[in-house]
Scaffold this motif. Structure first.
Motif, PDB file in Angstrom:
ATOM      1  N   UNK A 163     -52.942-103.297  -3.016  1.00 24.48           N
ATOM      2  CA  UNK A 163     -53.515-102.299  -2.106  1.00 24.48           C
ATOM      3  C   UNK A 163     -54.405-103.003  -1.100  1.00 24.48           C
ATOM      4  N   UNK A 164     -54.255-102.670   0.178  1.00 25.94           N
ATOM      5  CA  UNK A 164     -55.085-103.304   1.207  1.00 25.94           C
ATOM      6  C   UNK A 164     -55.498-102.271   2.237  1.00 25.94           C
ATOM      7  N   UNK A 165     -56.686-102.487   2.803  1.00 28.67           N
ATOM      8  CA  UNK A 165     -57.121-101.605   3.877  1.00 28.67           C
ATOM      9  C   UNK A 165     -56.587-102.128   5.212  1.00 28.67           C
ATOM     10  N   UNK A 166     -56.046-101.230   6.000  1.00 31.23           N
ATOM     11  CA  UNK A 166     -55.594-101.594   7.356  1.00 31.23           C
ATOM     12  C   UNK A 166     -56.154-100.551   8.304  1.00 31.23           C
ATOM     13  N   UNK A 167     -57.294-100.868   8.900  1.00 31.60           N
ATOM     14  CA  UNK A 167     -57.951 -99.889   9.768  1.00 31.60           C
ATOM     15  C   UNK A 167     -58.365 -98.690   8.942  1.00 31.60           C
ATOM     16  N   UNK A 168     -57.916 -97.520   9.363  1.00 30.25           N
ATOM     17  CA  UNK A 168     -58.285 -96.313   8.625  1.00 30.25           C
ATOM     18  C   UNK A 168     -57.214 -95.955   7.595  1.00 30.25           C
ATOM     19  N   UNK A 169     -56.252 -96.875   7.437  1.00 24.14           N
ATOM     20  CA  UNK A 169     -55.169 -96.596   6.490  1.00 24.14           C
ATOM     21  C   UNK A 169     -55.269 -97.517   5.290  1.00 24.14           C
ATOM     22  N   UNK A 170     -54.595 -97.121   4.225  1.00 25.39           N
ATOM     23  CA  UNK A 170     -54.484 -98.018   3.089  1.00 25.39           C
ATOM     24  C   UNK A 170     -52.993 -98.238   2.843  1.00 25.39           C
ATOM     25  N   UNK A 171     -52.647 -99.519   2.635  1.00 22.74           N
ATOM     26  CA  UNK A 171     -51.241 -99.876   2.410  1.00 22.74           C
ATOM     27  C   UNK A 171     -51.045-100.250   0.947  1.00 22.74           C
ATOM     28  N   UNK A 172     -50.099 -99.591   0.310  1.00 24.89           N
ATOM     29  CA  UNK A 172     -49.741 -99.960  -1.066  1.00 24.89           C
ATOM     30  C   UNK A 172     -48.387-100.654  -1.008  1.00 24.89           C
ATOM     31  N   UNK A 173     -48.358-101.902  -1.470  1.00 29.15           N
ATOM     32  CA  UNK A 173     -47.091-102.624  -1.454  1.00 29.15           C
ATOM     33  C   UNK A 173     -46.583-102.793  -2.882  1.00 29.15           C
ATOM     34  N   UNK A 174     -45.344-102.379  -3.113  1.00 26.39           N
ATOM     35  CA  UNK A 174     -44.710-102.616  -4.408  1.00 26.39           C
ATOM     36  C   UNK A 174     -43.598-103.622  -4.139  1.00 26.39           C
ATOM     37  N   UNK A 175     -43.842-104.843  -4.630  1.00 24.62           N
ATOM     38  CA  UNK A 175     -42.934-105.928  -4.279  1.00 24.62           C
ATOM     39  C   UNK A 175     -42.254-106.431  -5.542  1.00 24.62           C
ATOM     40  N   UNK A 176     -40.954-106.688  -5.447  1.00 23.17           N
ATOM     41  CA  UNK A 176     -40.280-107.209  -6.642  1.00 23.17           C
ATOM     42  C   UNK A 176     -39.378-108.385  -6.297  1.00 23.17           C
ATOM     43  N   UNK A 177     -38.973-109.114  -7.334  1.00 21.04           N
ATOM     44  CA  UNK A 177     -38.062-110.240  -7.126  1.00 21.04           C
ATOM     45  C   UNK A 177     -36.708-109.867  -7.716  1.00 21.04           C
ATOM     46  N   UNK A 178     -36.296-108.624  -7.455  1.00 20.02           N
ATOM     47  CA  UNK A 178     -35.085-108.103  -8.076  1.00 20.02           C
ATOM     48  C   UNK A 178     -33.829-108.314  -7.275  1.00 20.02           C
ATOM     49  N   UNK A 179     -32.877-107.392  -7.453  1.00 24.15           N
ATOM     50  CA  UNK A 179     -31.542-107.590  -6.878  1.00 24.15           C
ATOM     51  C   UNK A 179     -31.512-107.378  -5.368  1.00 24.15           C
ATOM     52  N   UNK A 180     -32.552-106.709  -4.824  1.00 22.49           N
ATOM     53  CA  UNK A 180     -32.575-106.471  -3.379  1.00 22.49           C
ATOM     54  C   UNK A 180     -31.608-105.374  -2.969  1.00 22.49           C
ATOM     55  N   UNK A 226     -43.463-100.502   1.151  1.00 22.55           N
ATOM     56  CA  UNK A 226     -44.854-100.350   1.564  1.00 22.55           C
ATOM     57  C   UNK A 226     -45.132 -98.878   1.882  1.00 22.55           C
ATOM     58  N   UNK A 227     -46.078 -98.320   1.139  1.00 25.24           N
ATOM     59  CA  UNK A 227     -46.504 -96.952   1.407  1.00 25.24           C
ATOM     60  C   UNK A 227     -47.783 -97.021   2.230  1.00 25.24           C
ATOM     61  N   UNK A 228     -47.737 -96.446   3.427  1.00 24.44           N
ATOM     62  CA  UNK A 228     -48.928 -96.458   4.282  1.00 24.44           C
ATOM     63  C   UNK A 228     -49.454 -95.034   4.372  1.00 24.44           C
ATOM     64  N   UNK A 229     -50.700 -94.842   3.950  1.00 21.93           N
ATOM     65  CA  UNK A 229     -51.284 -93.493   4.071  1.00 21.93           C
ATOM     66  C   UNK A 229     -52.705 -93.600   4.621  1.00 21.93           C
ATOM     67  N   UNK A 230     -53.158 -92.559   5.291  1.00 22.99           N
ATOM     68  CA  UNK A 230     -54.546 -92.605   5.763  1.00 22.99           C
ATOM     69  C   UNK A 230     -55.501 -92.630   4.569  1.00 22.99           C
ATOM     70  N   UNK A 231     -56.565 -93.393   4.701  1.00 25.38           N
ATOM     71  CA  UNK A 231     -57.545 -93.523   3.624  1.00 25.38           C
ATOM     72  C   UNK A 231     -58.128 -92.152   3.277  1.00 25.38           C
ATOM     73  N   UNK A 232     -58.385 -91.376   4.331  1.00 27.26           N
ATOM     74  CA  UNK A 232     -58.901 -90.019   4.130  1.00 27.26           C
ATOM     75  C   UNK A 232     -57.904 -89.054   4.761  1.00 27.26           C
ATOM     76  N   UNK A 233     -57.352 -88.217   3.935  1.00 27.64           N
ATOM     77  CA  UNK A 233     -56.400 -87.226   4.428  1.00 27.64           C
ATOM     78  C   UNK A 233     -57.115 -86.311   5.423  1.00 27.64           C
ATOM     79  N   UNK A 234     -56.415 -85.909   6.478  1.00 28.99           N
ATOM     80  CA  UNK A 234     -57.096 -85.139   7.534  1.00 28.99           C
ATOM     81  C   UNK A 234     -57.747 -83.870   6.978  1.00 28.99           C
ATOM     82  N   UNK A 235     -57.116 -83.270   5.969  1.00 27.33           N
ATOM     83  CA  UNK A 235     -57.719 -82.057   5.404  1.00 27.33           C
ATOM     84  C   UNK A 235     -59.006 -82.377   4.643  1.00 27.33           C
ATOM     85  N   UNK A 236     -59.026 -83.542   4.019  1.00 28.59           N
ATOM     86  CA  UNK A 236     -60.228 -83.951   3.302  1.00 28.59           C
ATOM     87  C   UNK A 236     -61.346 -84.230   4.293  1.00 28.59           C
TER      88      UNK A 236
END
Ligand code: ADP
Length: 675
Positions: free
Chosen positions: A320-337, A395-405
């Motif tokens: 998980x990493x912060x990118x500006x006002x977003x947070x990026x969740x990366x699920x990375x594997x060494x699988x079959x592709x 990579x799932x990119x979502x805003x750190x704070x949902x606009x409704x929140x």
């Protein structure tokens, strides 16, 4: 004679002269003087316009010998030339009688004009005729076009009707599909719940030890049943998302908490020793995230499950990493592709890339479409990069704070001051206005509102105080609230705190199933809230005899097992008749009645119970694995304490329902006993 006046003379256009053979005027009538100024004594020659003498001479000569016919000559009258027509003839006395008339100077022109006019008219007439013909033709054409238009309008209308009909039937089909899907999924889950329940009981080895082989077999059953339940859940979730019935439950949470929950969840599942599952601890400065935690967890669970499924060797890493006002969740594997051409298609429902590994792993092709839709709800997106044979990265990119929140946060205000003389009521409510309203309702009561804007806030509050009751005022579709409610009712520390669920939706079914003690649909008024809280805070206590009427042996067994811990006596009946006689004989405190028995329905049993004064007041809880129709629900609501769906049956739910039923019958009894 010629001078004689007569009235007609004025109208006459002819004059008469008597002349000598040389043109000397001997007599002239009145008209001659008026029309051409000739009178006796005048010389015709002297009145001639120049150049006409020869013509006059000839005329006179001829007149001497006989009638001349008409001769035209020009005379000067008042200095202006006038054309006159003359006819001459000899008289017996040798003189000449001449009759003349002025030629109207414009007659010819007028005639020509008239002729031309006539020609023009004729021409116009011809033209108008042809124009009329053209008009008639055009009219015909217009009529034809009009008909054509009418026809096409009718055609359009018919088409429109058809389109409307089609749209309607499509909508109905979609509705039927959604209902079918949800019914089938429920039907699926009912037996699955029995299987899961029984398997767990067996695995607990309460009824004797199991051999290793048996344990292995039971675990297989458990896993298959769980994955079937997951499939049914996915299908239900997708239908819900598609019909817009999925609601957002926002809360603030830390990503490392989410990671540790996921880590714990995956530990028993990641059984391949060649694959390292690694949740990389998020950086310390990663801010608290405010979004729908359950939906985020659901997306990550799906991505990690896939990564584990399609990786034989190597690693699955979650970052998980912060990118500006977003947070990026990366699920990375060494699988079959994933082959380049397939990357977009894997998000299509039921699409699975063909690969030998697919034969060995379970899946439905619904996970990623669900993830994408959930990501949409979180105002985010999922990006995929992959190299065949080397691995994939989602990579799932979502805003750190949902606009409704964000909007909610702006409304937030902290107001908390516990009064030791009042009982605290924990109100879990994300709408500030409603919170204030409850505060106002309870201001002058023995209760004090402890507000919590989120489930996390409520959890935090519970660590500090023990409320007399909890008002869970939430959108019940929200998963984190379900979890919270379930958590409250399953943990020993909070199990006995009455929970009053208030919702804008009709989720009584689920709320009750998860252990809610009271259920209300908004808006809740002051009376209701105070009365319910007072009653909930007062009534508690054990139950004694419970009559279970169910023709299904497994169902009776499950109830018996579930209620075994409490000091209850369970009386069982297999048929309606058996149940009714047991009710009369044993006078149970509560009856658990199955909705459908072998040959009767619950209505038959209820009718029998209600006519007998001995059994009339025993609270009845209906158990059902069927999705009841509104009509059935209404009919049941009259005579029963509550309806418990079998698939959600748990000890907590059963106990809560039983307590509640007893509480209601306590309230009802004094009235009913009155003579
Ligand atoms: P399911 O996993 O149940 O088949 P999904 O919708 O989750 O359904 O995934 C669709 C397909 O996408 C999978 O069947 C697989 O072919 C491919 N896929 C998904 N994730 C991965 C991954 N991490 N590595 C390789 N292929 C993947």
């Amino acid at each position: 004679m010629l001078d004689k006046r007569d009235d007609l003379a004025e109208l006459r256009r002819e004059f008469v002269l008597v002349c000598g053979p040389e043109g000397h005027v001997l007599e002239a009538d009145r008209c001659a003087e008026e029309l051409v100024e000739l009178k006796g004594g005048d010389e015709l020659h002297r009145r001639l316009v120049e150049g006409s003498t020869a013509k006059l001479n000839e005329f006179l000569r001829r007149a001497e010998h006989g009638p001349t016919g008409e001769w035209e000559l020009a005379l000067a009258v008042n200095g202006a030339p006038i054309a006159v027509r003359l006819r001459g003839m000899p008289r017996q006395d040798g003189r000449l009688l001449i009759v003349g008339s002025p030629v109207p100077p414009d007659l010819d022109r007028a005639l020509t004009q008239v002729r031309e006019g006539m020609q023009e008219l004729a021409h116009l007439h011809r033209r108008s005729e042809s124009q009329q013909a053209e008009l008639r033709r055009q009219n015909g054409e217009l009529k034809r076009l009009n008909h054509e238009l009418e026809d096409s309008a009718r055609g359009m209308m018919a088409l429109h009707d058809e389109v409307e009909e089609k749209a309607e039937s499509l909508m109905q089909m979609a509705e039927v599909k959604a209902r079918l899907v949800s019914n089938v999924s429920h039907e699926f889950r009912t037996p699955l719940n029995s299987i899961l329940g029984l398997t767990r009981i067996l695995l607990d080895e309460e009824d004797g030890p199991l051999s290793e082989e048996q344990k292995k077999q039971l675990n297989f059953i458990l896993r298959s049943a769980t994955s079937l339940t997951e499939l049914a859940d996915d299908v239900l979730d997708l239908t819900k998302l598609e019909s817009g019935k999925m609601t957002l439950r926002l809360s603030s949470f830390r990503v490392d908490d989410l990671f540790s929950a996921l880590r714990g969840m995956f530990r028993p599942l990641a059984t391949n020793p060649d694959v390292r599952l690694e949740f990389v601890p998020p950086p310390d400065d990663l801010p608290v995230v405010e979004t729908d935690e359950n939906k985020l967890a659901q997306i990550l669970k799906n991505l990690v499950t896939n990564a584990l499924k399609f990786t034989v060797k190597g690693h699955v890493r979650i970052v998980a990493e912060q990118r500006g006002t977003a947070v990026h969740f990366t699920v990375e594997d060494s699988g079959i592709g994933i082959p380049a051409g397939e990357i977009e298609r894997i998000f299509d429902e039921f699409h699975r890339v063909s690969h030998p590994i697919q034969e060995t792993v379970k899946g439905t092709g619904l996970g990623l479409p669900l993830c994408r839709k959930l990501a949409d709800m979180l105002e985010g997106r999922i990006r995929v990069t992959s190299t065949e044979g080397q691995g994939s990265s989602f990579v799932l990119e979502i805003p750190m704070v949902h606009s409704e929140a964000q909007m909610m946060r702006e409304l937030e205000s902290e107001a908390e001051n516990l009064d030791p003389s009042r009982s605290p009521i924990l109100v879990v409510e994300d709408d500030r206005q409603t919170l204030f309203l409850y505060e106002r309702y309870l201001r002058n009561s023995g209760f004090q509102v402890v507000p919590a804007r989120t489930v996390a806030g409520a959890r935090e509050a519970l660590t500090r105080l023990r409320p007399s009751a909890i008002v869970l005022d939430v959108m019940l579709e929200g998963d984190s609230t379900w979890t919270f409610l379930q958590e409250l009712k399953s943990e020993a520390a909070t199990r006995d705190i009455p929970v009053l669920v208030v919702t804008v939706m009709n989720g009584e079914h689920q709320a009750r199933a998860l252990g809610a003690d009271e259920f209300f649909v908004k808006p809740l008024n002051e009376e209701q809230l105070r009365r319910r809280l007072e009653r909930l805070a007062r009534v508690r206590g054990p139950v004694e005899r419970v009559l279970v009427i169910d023709d299904d042996e497994v169902a009776r067994y499950l109830v018996r097992k579930m209620l075994a811990d409490d000091s209850l006596r369970i009386i069982e009946a297999r048929t309606a008749a058996e149940g009714i006689s047991a009710a009369r004989r044993e006078r149970p405190h509560v009856i658990l009645l199955d909705f459908i028995l072998q040959s009767e329905t619950a209505f038959d049993v209820l009718d029998e119970l209600k006519v007998d004064p001995q059994t009339r007041n025993i609270p009845v809880l209906i158990q059902t694995s069927k999705d009841l129709t509104d009509d059935e629900r209404r009919r049941l609501a009259k005579d029963t304490a509550s309806i418990i769906p079998k698939r959600n049956l748990s000890r907590e739910v059963a106990m809560a329902r039983i307590r509640e039923a007893l509480m209601q019958s306590e309230v009802g009894r004094p009235h009913m006993r009155k003579p």
